[in-house]
Design an enzyme around this catalytic site. Structure first.
Site, PDB file in Angstrom:
ATOM      1  N   ASP A  29     -94.208  45.785 -13.707  1.00  0.00           N
ATOM      2  CA  ASP A  29     -93.817  46.081 -12.362  1.00  0.00           C
ATOM      3  C   ASP A  29     -94.779  47.238 -11.840  1.00  0.00           C
ATOM      4  OD1 ASP A  29     -90.661  45.575 -10.904  1.00  0.00           O
ATOM      5  OD2 ASP A  29     -91.845  47.402 -10.316  1.00  0.00           O
ATOM      6  N   ARG A  55     -84.332  57.424   1.199  1.00  0.00           N
ATOM      7  CA  ARG A  55     -85.076  57.410   0.243  1.00  0.00           C
ATOM      8  C   ARG A  55     -86.093  58.338   0.061  1.00  0.00           C
ATOM      9  NH1 ARG A  55     -85.843  51.625  -1.735  1.00  0.00           N
ATOM     10  NH2 ARG A  55     -83.841  50.481  -1.399  1.00  0.00           N
TER      11      ARG A  55
HETATM   12  C1  LIG Z   1     -85.914  42.832  -6.187  1.00  0.00           C
HETATM   13  S1  LIG Z   1     -86.748  43.079  -7.667  1.00  0.00           S
HETATM   14  C2  LIG Z   1     -86.332  41.713  -8.488  1.00  0.00           C
HETATM   15  C3  LIG Z   1     -86.411  41.926 -10.084  1.00  0.00           C
HETATM   16  C4  LIG Z   1     -86.448  40.548 -10.797  1.00  0.00           C
HETATM   17  N1  LIG Z   1     -87.533  39.901 -11.023  1.00  0.00           N
HETATM   18  C5  LIG Z   1     -85.308  39.476 -10.626  1.00  0.00           C
HETATM   19  O1  LIG Z   1     -85.554  38.623  -9.824  1.00  0.00           O
HETATM   20  O2  LIG Z   1     -84.215  39.973 -10.892  1.00  0.00           O
HETATM   21  C6  LIG Z   1     -88.411  43.278  -7.027  1.00  0.00           C
HETATM   22  C7  LIG Z   1     -89.267  44.137  -7.986  1.00  0.00           C
HETATM   23  O3  LIG Z   1     -90.596  43.791  -7.597  1.00  0.00           O
HETATM   24  C8  LIG Z   1     -91.505  45.232  -7.762  1.00  0.00           C
HETATM   25  N2  LIG Z   1     -92.637  45.141  -6.858  1.00  0.00           N
HETATM   26  C9  LIG Z   1     -92.457  45.310  -5.381  1.00  0.00           C
HETATM   27  N3  LIG Z   1     -94.002  45.280  -5.106  1.00  0.00           N
HETATM   28  C10 LIG Z   1     -94.662  45.151  -6.069  1.00  0.00           C
HETATM   29  C11 LIG Z   1     -95.969  44.954  -6.453  1.00  0.00           C
HETATM   30  N4  LIG Z   1     -96.962  45.238  -5.428  1.00  0.00           N
HETATM   31  N5  LIG Z   1     -96.465  44.549  -7.681  1.00  0.00           N
HETATM   32  C12 LIG Z   1     -95.643  44.615  -8.788  1.00  0.00           C
HETATM   33  N6  LIG Z   1     -94.314  44.509  -8.456  1.00  0.00           N
HETATM   34  C13 LIG Z   1     -93.742  45.051  -7.251  1.00  0.00           C
HETATM   35  C14 LIG Z   1     -90.382  46.248  -7.432  1.00  0.00           C
HETATM   36  O4  LIG Z   1     -90.829  47.336  -7.846  1.00  0.00           O
HETATM   37  C15 LIG Z   1     -88.998  45.665  -8.027  1.00  0.00           C
HETATM   38  O5  LIG Z   1     -88.780  46.235  -9.176  1.00  0.00           O
END
Ligand SMILES: C[S@@+](CC[C@H](N)C(=O)[O-])C[C@H]1O[C@@H](n2cnc3c(N)ncnc32)[C@H](O)[C@@H]1O
Length: 288
Positions: free
Chosen positions: A148, A46
């Site tokens: 996000d 990455r």
């Molecule tokens: C696996 S995805 C889940 C997406 C959606 N909620 C779902 O269940 O399909 C996790 C998301 O959490 C976000 N994320 C990770 N750390 C975060 C933080 N500290 N604050 C806000 N978002 C965060 C990531 O950028 C990513 O888009």
């Protein structure tokens, strides 16, 4: 693991265990994301893209440069590179059925939803589709804040443009009602219709930050498949803060492998991975 030993040679860029450990520390501080040792190769691939873009030759050069300037724009690129954004339309579909029931019972005007880890937008667009169907109106009185940490995924969400394959599991009825097919250079793509887009507001929120730029309380908070990246103390802080933002009758929806049993003083289960506030939380947090 021996510090400073080279990792998985041959690599285009020099990358040591100490570099990996530094990345682990920095992303934890910035985003609360915990990376375990199995993620060494993922981190390399990455971040190698960033080194290439910046014409750098080693991870230590990149990380030293990054740490020199706490306000550097590269921090956002670093964070975007390390988030995992897997999502899909109507993922864990039982929640959308429950939300439709909640909307039908609720007198809230507007019905307010915060989708707190919205990734590329499939989740908040699914919420908007659910609202239009539940209220049987193309202009339901619903507000959806989609946030996000990752600015790149938010930008995708805001356009509402997806490749056709992302709609594979959607019924023909939903495809027709909610998406427009691209033509010419846009063939193979679809765009969410304005009736969906106008219900959504995308904004960047880091769940780790002390304060979140949000006004008022929500009828539903979706916080799905993001808690798994945080450790328990971080989860506790975030979930307690979310409790303050939930209306007394509101619901918190979490991911399939997440549960709030460790916060049973504040949250009670009210369905599959769905929670409401306990009377204790409501009185302690001054909801009434
Ligand atoms: C696996 S995805 C889940 C997406 C959606 N909620 C779902 O269940 O399909 C996790 C998301 O959490 C976000 N994320 C990770 N750390 C975060 C933080 N500290 N604050 C806000 N978002 C965060 C990531 O950028 C990513 O888009």
């Amino acid at each position: 693991m021996v510090s400073n030993s080279p990792l998985s040679d041959p690599h285009e860029f020099s990358y040591s265990t100490a570099d990996f450990n530094k990345v682990v520390q920095l992303i934890y501080q910035r985003a609360g994301i915990r990376l375990n040792d199995s993620k060494q190769q993922m981190v390399y691939s990455r971040l190698a893209r960033r080194l290439r873009a910046l014409n750098m030759t080693s991870f230590s050069q990149y990380l030293t440069q990054l740490e020199k300037d706490a306000d550097s724009e590269e921090w956002q690129q670093f964070t975007n590179s390390l988030t995992t954004n897997l999502t899909s339309f109507f993922r864990e579909s039982y929640h959308f059925d429950m939300l439709a029931q909640q909307m039908k019972k609720s007198a809230a005007k507007p019905f307010r939803i915060w989708c707190s880890a919205a990734s590329t937008g499939e989740e908040p667009y699914s919420l908007a589709m659910t609202a239009i169907e539940a209220y049987q109106s193309n202009h339901p009185n619903v507000e959806i804040v989609a946030s996000d940490l990752d600015t790149q995924v938010l930008a995708t969400g805001a356009t509402g443009i997806y490749t056709l394959d992302k709609l594979e599991k959607l019924s023909m009825e939903r495809k027709r009602a909610f998406f427009l097919k691209g033509k010419g250079s846009d063939s193979g793509k679809v765009r969410a219709k304005k009736i969906l887009r106008e219900l959504l507001e995308f904004q960047q929120i880091n769940l780790l930050n002390d304060s979140w730029p949000l006004q008022g309380r929500f009828d539903a908070i979706f916080c799905r498949n993001v808690m798994i990246y945080f450790d328990r103390p971080t989860q506790k802080v975030i979930l307690e803060k979310m409790g303050h933002l939930l209306k007394p009758e509101g619901h918190l929806y979490v991911g399939h492998s997440e549960n709030l049993q460790f916060l049973s003083d504040y949250y009670a289960s009210c369905g599959k991975t769905t929670y409401r506030l306990t009377e204790h939380a409501i009185s302690q947090w001054g909801h009434r």
